[in-house]
Design a protein around this motif. Structure first.
Motif: not given
Length: 179
Positions: A92-106
């Motif tokens: 197996s081979e990793q072709i893209q590193i994942g990143t977390e998203g951010i949800k904001k609320r007021r």
């Protein structure tokens, strides 16, 4: 000669973490507060209500404060697996590193005398979208040969395994036990 005696009555005002003991002849709670120089601002209120006659001996001023907060919540990145015909099976081979998203609320928080009494979400949005972690797995089968004393052995997959063996002697039973 006519003499009229108008007596004051004692009142305790609880405001801003202190207690004010006073006497008054005022007709309403609002007049008692004005007499003592206590102002209500915004959504502040009293118990009993300011329009009430001053029959109560205790008046409590409730200070109401609002605060807007922005809260963040992480959006986990997902992992995506894709077949790759150019990559050998079991690789197996990793072709893209994942990143977390951010949800904001007021969030509007309401406090009464410094204690939180309610919390409501006014707006919610995704500040940054997560990017998936992408892996590929091999699907190409490669045939190999291994020379053994019995002859050439052809194989396409090599597995590493752990084997465990049990016998009557290792399971706590007598060697002649039927199970």
């Amino acid at each position: 000669l006519q003499v009229t005696i108008e007596r004051s009555h004692p009142v305790t005002i609880i405001v801003d973490d202190r207690s004010i003991n006073t006497r008054t002849r005022a007709q309403s709670v609002a007049q008692v507060l004005a007499q003592e120089g206590i102002k209500l601002a915004g959504k502040d209120y009293t118990l009993p209500d300011v329009k009430t006659a001053t029959t109560a001996s205790v008046i409590e001023v409730i200070r109401v404060k609002h605060e807007l907060l922005v809260e963040e919540e992480k959006i986990e990145s997902e992992t995506v697996w894709q077949p790759n015909p150019d990559l050998e099976i079991d690789h197996s081979e990793q072709i893209q590193i994942g990143t977390e998203g951010i949800k904001k609320r007021r969030v509007r928080v309401e406090y009464e005398n410094g204690a939180e009494v309610s919390r409501s979400i006014e707006e919610e949005w995704v500040d940054s979208q997560p990017t998936p972690e992408i892996w590929t797995y091999g699907t190409r089968i490669v045939t190999r040969e291994l020379e053994t004393p019995e002859g050439t052995l052809r194989y396409w997959r090599k597995l590493r395994v752990r084997v465990t063996s049990y016998s009557a002697a290792t399971s706590g039973k007598q060697p002649d036990h039927p199970q």
